[in-house]
Design a protein around this motif. Structure first.
Motif, PDB file in Angstrom:
ATOM      1  N   SER A  22       0.655  -1.263   0.024  1.00 39.10           N
ATOM      2  CA  SER A  22      -0.178   0.042   0.094  1.00 39.10           C
ATOM      3  C   SER A  22       0.798   1.209   0.027  1.00 39.10           C
ATOM      4  N   GLU A  46      -4.072  -0.771  -0.990  1.00 35.46           N
ATOM      5  CA  GLU A  46      -4.751   0.382  -0.974  1.00 35.46           C
ATOM      6  C   GLU A  46      -3.951   1.803  -0.946  1.00 35.46           C
ATOM      7  N   GLY A  77      -8.739  -2.399  -3.074  1.00 33.87           N
ATOM      8  CA  GLY A  77      -8.437  -1.693  -1.776  1.00 33.87           C
ATOM      9  C   GLY A  77      -8.878  -0.292  -2.222  1.00 33.87           C
ATOM     10  N   ASP A  78      -9.100   0.377  -0.990  1.00 29.74           N
ATOM     11  CA  ASP A  78      -9.546   1.799  -0.980  1.00 29.74           C
ATOM     12  C   ASP A  78      -8.617   2.837  -1.531  1.00 29.74           C
TER      13      ASP A  78
END
Length: 107
Positions: A22, A46, A77-78
């Protein structure tokens, strides 16, 4: 990748890629993390959304100042960004994996 402060000289562009994992903010704050003309963020998981603590910024957003942003995750993922200088944001939820685009004056 854990971000402190990244700033491109003048009108420079910034590209950050996390091929495994991430991209997240190192601090629980509202301080701009990335300043660039065009910002490109790509991560497997993310982008933002995983704060170290949740006192100031409960969302764990990566704060940006950029004319254009292209952010995408390659799995699921965000993407959690806060754009500080008024770039209009457009999120494309129909795309899998997720993809987010922002730029000044974009409808």
């Amino acid at each position: 990748i854990t971000l402190g402060v990244v700033s491109a000289d003048g009108d420079g562009d910034v590209t950050i890629t996390a091929t495994a994992g991430s991209i997240n903010d190192a601090q629980d704050d509202a301080v701009v993390d990335i300043t660039a003309d065009v910002l490109t963020l790509t991560a497997r998981d993310e982008i933002g959304g995983s704060p170290a603590a949740t006192v100031v910024d409960a969302t764990g957003a990566i704060e940006t100042t950029a004319s254009g942003i292209d952010a995408s995750v390659t799995t699921a993922g965000d993407i959690v960004l806060t754009e500080t200088d008024g770039a209009e944001c457009r999120y494309l939820p129909s795309r899998k994996p997720q993809h987010y685009i922002a730029s000044h004056g974009q409808q």
